[in-house]
Write a protein that holds these residues in place. Structure first.
Motif, mmCIF file in Angstrom:
data_model
loop_
_atom_site.group_PDB
_atom_site.id
_atom_site.type_symbol
_atom_site.label_atom_id
_atom_site.label_comp_id
_atom_site.label_asym_id
_atom_site.label_seq_id
_atom_site.Cartn_x
_atom_site.Cartn_y
_atom_site.Cartn_z
ATOM 1 N N GLU A 8 -15.885 -16.217 2.420
ATOM 2 C CA GLU A 8 -17.169 -16.641 1.735
ATOM 3 C C GLU A 8 -17.744 -15.240 1.052
ATOM 4 O O GLU A 8 -18.483 -15.541 0.216
ATOM 5 C CB GLU A 8 -18.146 -16.670 3.133
ATOM 6 N N ARG A 9 -17.902 -14.026 1.769
ATOM 7 C CA ARG A 9 -18.311 -12.963 1.145
ATOM 8 C C ARG A 9 -17.488 -11.792 0.612
ATOM 9 O O ARG A 9 -18.019 -11.026 -0.201
ATOM 10 C CB ARG A 9 -19.475 -12.070 2.139
ATOM 11 N N LEU A 10 -16.226 -11.855 0.848
ATOM 12 C CA LEU A 10 -15.333 -10.702 0.558
ATOM 13 C C LEU A 10 -14.206 -11.410 -0.217
ATOM 14 O O LEU A 10 -13.710 -12.304 -0.141
ATOM 15 C CB LEU A 10 -14.945 -10.406 1.913
ATOM 16 N N THR A 11 -13.667 -10.304 -1.025
ATOM 17 C CA THR A 11 -12.341 -10.414 -1.547
ATOM 18 C C THR A 11 -11.455 -9.323 -0.932
ATOM 19 O O THR A 11 -11.720 -8.056 -0.684
ATOM 20 C CB THR A 11 -12.343 -10.035 -2.952
ATOM 21 N N LEU A 12 -10.322 -9.592 -0.344
ATOM 22 C CA LEU A 12 -9.466 -8.755 0.121
ATOM 23 C C LEU A 12 -8.239 -8.792 -0.806
ATOM 24 O O LEU A 12 -7.708 -9.768 -1.158
ATOM 25 C CB LEU A 12 -8.779 -9.239 1.580
ATOM 26 N N THR A 13 -7.836 -7.420 -1.002
ATOM 27 C CA THR A 13 -6.634 -7.247 -1.873
ATOM 28 C C THR A 13 -5.908 -5.975 -1.713
ATOM 29 O O THR A 13 -6.468 -4.907 -1.125
ATOM 30 C CB THR A 13 -7.275 -7.166 -3.450
ATOM 31 N N PRO A 14 -4.632 -6.202 -1.637
ATOM 32 C CA PRO A 14 -3.833 -4.978 -1.381
ATOM 33 C C PRO A 14 -4.072 -3.681 -2.059
ATOM 34 O O PRO A 14 -4.494 -3.641 -3.265
ATOM 35 C CB PRO A 14 -2.222 -5.466 -1.548
ATOM 36 N N CYS A 15 -4.228 -2.691 -1.395
ATOM 37 C CA CYS A 15 -4.348 -1.399 -1.941
ATOM 38 C C CYS A 15 -3.268 -0.768 -2.697
ATOM 39 O O CYS A 15 -2.139 -0.578 -2.258
ATOM 40 C CB CYS A 15 -4.949 -0.269 -0.851
ATOM 41 N N THR A 16 -3.607 -0.746 -4.160
ATOM 42 C CA THR A 16 -2.602 -0.149 -4.856
ATOM 43 C C THR A 16 -3.230 0.661 -5.764
ATOM 44 O O THR A 16 -4.575 0.771 -5.741
ATOM 45 C CB THR A 16 -1.967 -1.356 -5.665
ATOM 46 N N ASP A 17 -2.616 1.629 -6.690
ATOM 47 C CA ASP A 17 -3.149 2.654 -7.661
ATOM 48 C C ASP A 17 -4.090 1.762 -8.527
ATOM 49 O O ASP A 17 -5.247 2.199 -8.750
ATOM 50 C CB ASP A 17 -2.129 3.253 -8.469
ATOM 51 N N GLU A 18 -3.575 0.366 -8.958
ATOM 52 C CA GLU A 18 -4.205 -0.320 -9.887
ATOM 53 C C GLU A 18 -5.628 -0.930 -9.272
ATOM 54 O O GLU A 18 -6.540 -0.633 -9.784
ATOM 55 C CB GLU A 18 -3.725 -1.613 -10.103
ATOM 56 N N THR A 19 -5.314 -1.303 -7.896
ATOM 57 C CA THR A 19 -6.873 -1.964 -7.405
ATOM 58 C C THR A 19 -7.772 -0.885 -7.142
ATOM 59 O O THR A 19 -8.867 -1.054 -7.305
ATOM 60 C CB THR A 19 -6.614 -2.738 -6.056
ATOM 61 N N LEU A 20 -7.283 0.359 -6.743
ATOM 62 C CA LEU A 20 -8.556 1.526 -6.521
ATOM 63 C C LEU A 20 -9.208 1.728 -7.830
ATOM 64 O O LEU A 20 -10.325 2.169 -7.893
ATOM 65 C CB LEU A 20 -7.678 2.741 -6.098
ATOM 66 N N LEU A 21 -8.600 1.148 -9.132
ATOM 67 C CA LEU A 21 -9.152 1.552 -10.141
ATOM 68 C C LEU A 21 -10.070 0.531 -10.737
ATOM 69 O O LEU A 21 -10.994 0.901 -11.526
ATOM 70 C CB LEU A 21 -8.112 2.039 -11.671
ATOM 71 N N THR A 22 -9.840 -0.676 -10.031
ATOM 72 C CA THR A 22 -10.292 -1.839 -10.440
ATOM 73 C C THR A 22 -11.864 -2.082 -9.863
ATOM 74 O O THR A 22 -12.838 -2.471 -10.519
ATOM 75 C CB THR A 22 -9.642 -3.156 -9.953
ATOM 76 N N TYR A 23 -11.913 -1.451 -8.539
ATOM 77 C CA TYR A 23 -13.184 -1.636 -7.874
ATOM 78 C C TYR A 23 -14.003 -0.472 -7.568
ATOM 79 O O TYR A 23 -13.286 0.667 -7.590
ATOM 80 C CB TYR A 23 -12.819 -2.323 -6.277
ATOM 81 N N SER A 24 -15.123 -0.459 -7.397
ATOM 82 C CA SER A 24 -16.141 0.861 -7.386
ATOM 83 C C SER A 24 -15.751 1.443 -5.817
ATOM 84 O O SER A 24 -15.963 0.517 -5.111
ATOM 85 C CB SER A 24 -17.383 0.694 -7.411
ATOM 86 N N THR A 25 -15.343 2.593 -5.732
ATOM 87 C CA THR A 25 -15.357 3.178 -4.594
ATOM 88 C C THR A 25 -16.565 3.969 -4.022
ATOM 89 O O THR A 25 -16.807 4.651 -3.041
ATOM 90 C CB THR A 25 -14.192 4.203 -4.513
ATOM 91 N N ASN A 26 -17.532 3.502 -4.666
ATOM 92 C CA ASN A 26 -19.037 4.170 -4.244
ATOM 93 C C ASN A 26 -19.232 4.049 -2.780
ATOM 94 O O ASN A 26 -19.427 2.902 -2.372
ATOM 95 C CB ASN A 26 -20.031 3.523 -5.242
ATOM 96 N N GLY A 27 -19.442 5.147 -2.109
ATOM 97 C CA GLY A 27 -19.715 5.122 -0.754
ATOM 98 C C GLY A 27 -18.709 4.846 0.245
ATOM 99 O O GLY A 27 -18.648 5.019 1.498
#
Length: 151
Positions: A8-27
């Motif tokens: 409902e509130r979340l997206t879960l995606t495997p951690c890869t070099d690409e996904t780390l660049l896709t989403y904000s790591t703020n905090g």
């Protein structure tokens, strides 16, 4: 096998070099387990999905924690799950929501019949999450609680 899961509130995606660049790591601080998993992925592509998944808040696209498995299923079709949500997002049900989703994914994979977890005896938030998901406490040893859920 689709490797992006939605709740409902979340997206879960495997951690890869690409996904780390896709989403904000703020905090969100990348723990040492992230680097170890990314190294393992380079050596063994089949580890994808059986390591770290990023927990992303759909409203902000920020990574608010991670969840996942400590390796591929073993000979007993068992995996161990672990998770962490950043402190500002704790006590909002995110860990329960993410864990429920990833447990369903693992059980639907046909390669998992048992999921285990461990937490410190005094980690009450984690204890509550594992209880909510009907995991059974199987052992209390040296300040650690060991949990299990069968398919």
């Amino acid at each position: 096998m689709d490797l992006e899961l939605q709740t409902e509130r979340l997206t879960l995606t495997p951690c890869t070099d690409e996904t780390l660049l896709t989403y904000s790591t703020n905090g969100y601080k990348l723990g040492p387990h992230i680097g170890m998993y990314l190294e393992e992925l380079k050596k063994d592509a089949s580890a994808l999905g059986w390591g770290v998944w990023l927990v992303i808040d759909k409203q902000t696209n920020n990574i608010i924690g991670d969840i996942g498995f400590k390796g591929k299923p073993d000979n007993e079709k068992s995996v161990e799950v672990g998770y962490g949500i950043i402190s500002t997002k704790q006590n909002k049900g995110y860990a329960t929501e993410a864990l429920k989703c990833i447990i369903e994914w693992a059980f639907n994979s046909d390669s998992v019949n048992k999921i285990t977890a461990e937490c410190l005896v005094d980690n009450i938030p984690s204890v509550k999450v594992l209880q909510k998901l009907n995991m059974t406490k199987i052992k209390n040893d040296n300040h650690m609680l060991y949990w299990q859920l069968n398919k």
